[in-house]
Enzyme design. Structure first.
Site, short mmCIF file in Angstrom:
data_model
loop_
_atom_site.label_atom_id
_atom_site.label_comp_id
_atom_site.label_asym_id
_atom_site.label_seq_id
_atom_site.Cartn_x
_atom_site.Cartn_y
_atom_site.Cartn_z
N ARG A 28 0.83 -1.23 0.00
CA ARG A 28 0.00 0.00 0.00
C ARG A 28 0.85 1.27 0.00
O ARG A 28 0.54 2.25 0.67
CB ARG A 28 -0.96 0.04 1.21
CG ARG A 28 -1.86 -1.14 1.31
CD ARG A 28 -2.86 -1.24 0.16
NE ARG A 28 -3.59 -2.48 0.28
CZ ARG A 28 -3.19 -3.64 -0.27
NH1 ARG A 28 -2.11 -3.68 -1.02
NH2 ARG A 28 -3.90 -4.73 -0.10
N SER A 42 -10.23 -0.61 4.18
CA SER A 42 -9.40 -0.75 5.39
C SER A 42 -8.94 0.61 5.88
O SER A 42 -8.38 1.39 5.11
CB SER A 42 -8.17 -1.60 5.08
OG SER A 42 -8.58 -2.89 4.71
N GLU A 75 -4.21 3.45 6.39
CA GLU A 75 -4.20 3.20 4.94
C GLU A 75 -5.01 4.30 4.25
O GLU A 75 -4.65 4.80 3.20
CB GLU A 75 -4.81 1.82 4.66
CG GLU A 75 -4.87 1.49 3.17
CD GLU A 75 -5.17 0.03 2.90
OE1 GLU A 75 -4.74 -0.84 3.68
OE2 GLU A 75 -5.85 -0.25 1.90
#
Ligand SMILES: Cc1cc2nc3c(=O)[nH]c(=O)nc-3n(C[C@H](O)[C@H](O)[C@H](O)COP(=O)(O)OP(=O)(O)OC[C@H]3O[C@@H](n4cnc5c(N)ncnc54)[C@H](O)[C@@H]3O)c2cc1C
Length: 305
Positions: free
Chosen positions: A174, A227, A297
């Protein structure tokens, strides 16, 4: 000189299709956030590139917006120009596929399955655009974009079009040079992915199965941003939040999902500040209980002060 000088505002106001004080909440999956000072939606990469050069020359802040599925926009909105990327072309050349940045990953997953290609089924779990997926190496069910990405074409304001290899993009979990490094502020124009020939119907039934399973374990159909935290090495953020007893914790209309601890749900009318408080509370509690630092995130953007 402030970016709000008369000549800069005149330039912005003269742009074809420009909108001022444009609400953004409905352009995010969270359904939260204040307006953009200025907002433009562009279906041609060249238009966006021109705008980026214009902003750079005039030091006007800008934000590129995809599908708004990984953003928490501040209640006071976003400074400068928000450019929404809605380029949606794609070309299938054998087992290689080129897709414009504004195309949704889920749509591309269906397109490539229809073309009898395998290896992109994971993208059915990513509701964002191709550009947003390159930006943070999106992934799902143990697969990431970097596993299929051959290269991306991009645009760095002031220095023009470039072709970036995965190594240039420094794709990590990510993360990328676009999100965290030397390519900050650059536009992803399109991505080229390499897939394998296979049974498209099998790809579609796998995607349907994965989607069904996900619907049972995550609050996918609510207003959320996916998320909230990255998974720390060797563990799951959702497990840690749950173990800290935080499921169901609320701030106004924002609540940590009872279904999955790594989701915050906007039940209707939640503010960005309420969500941010929940994020901080979960971080602090997980740190206190387990000495683990959770890294968001979701990206917080806009005027937070
Ligand atoms: C229900 C749900 C489930 C999700 N599941 C997953 C998942 O399984 N895996 C996963 O990885 N993510 C998941 N996400 C998060 C999200 O879909 C991804 O992070 C996606 O990559 C974001 O793309 P976007 O177009 O929505 O980007 P946005 O949210 O619009 O923007 C995010 C960032 O990308 C930048 N950006 C967008 N387009 C461009 C461009 N063309 N060029 C340069 N920068 C750009 C923006 O400036 C911003 O900084 C989920 C989200 C939701 C709501």
């Amino acid at each position: 000189m402030s970016w709000r000088s008369a000549s800069k505002l005149a330039w912005l106001r003269g742009l074809p299709g420009i909108r001022e004080k444009e609400p953004l909440a409905s352009r995010t999956s969270f359904g939260i956030g204040g307006p953009a000072d200025f907002f433009l939606e562009a279906g041609r990469a060249e238009t966006i590139e021109k705008m980026l050069d214009g902003c750079r020359e005039r030091t006007i802040p800008y934000l590129l917006l995809g599908a708004g599925t990984n953003l928490l926009i501040a209640d006071a909105g976003i400074e400068g120009l928000v450019l929404r990327v809605v380029t949606r072309d794609h070309v299938v050349e054998g087992t290689r596929v080129r897709a414009a940045a504004g195309l949704k990953m889920m749509r591309l997953a269906r397109i490539v399955a229809d073309a009898g290609l395998r290896g992109f089924e994971f993208a059915i779990g990513v509701p964002g655009t191709v550009g947003g997926a390159v930006y943070q190496n999106a992934g799902c069910w143990g697969k990431e974009l970097r596993e299929v990405l051959v290269e991306a074409c991009g645009y760095m304001p002031g220095s023009g079009r470039k072709t970036w290899s995965p190594a240039d993009l420094k794709l990590g979990y990510r993360s990328s040079a676009l999100r965290d490094g030397a390519l900050k502020g650059a536009l992803v124009v399109e991505a080229t992915i390499q897939l394998q020939r296979g049974d498209g119907e099998e790809a579609k039934s796998l995607m349907a199965k994965l989607t069904r399973e996900r619907n049972e374990t995550q609050p996918i159909k609510t207003k959320n941003c996916g998320s909230v935290f990255k998974n720390p090495p060797g563990d799951s953020a959702g497990r840690l939040v749950q173990a800290a007893g935080l499921k169901g914790t609320r701030e106004g209309a924002a609540v940590i999902s009872e279904l999955h601890g790594n989701f915050i749900v906007n039940e209707g009318g939640a503010t960005a500040v309420q969500v941010a408080r929940l994020v901080e509370r979960a971080r602090a509690e997980v740190k206190r209980r387990f000495n683990v630092d959770l890294e968001p995130e979701v990206e917080l953007v806009g005027r937070w002060r």
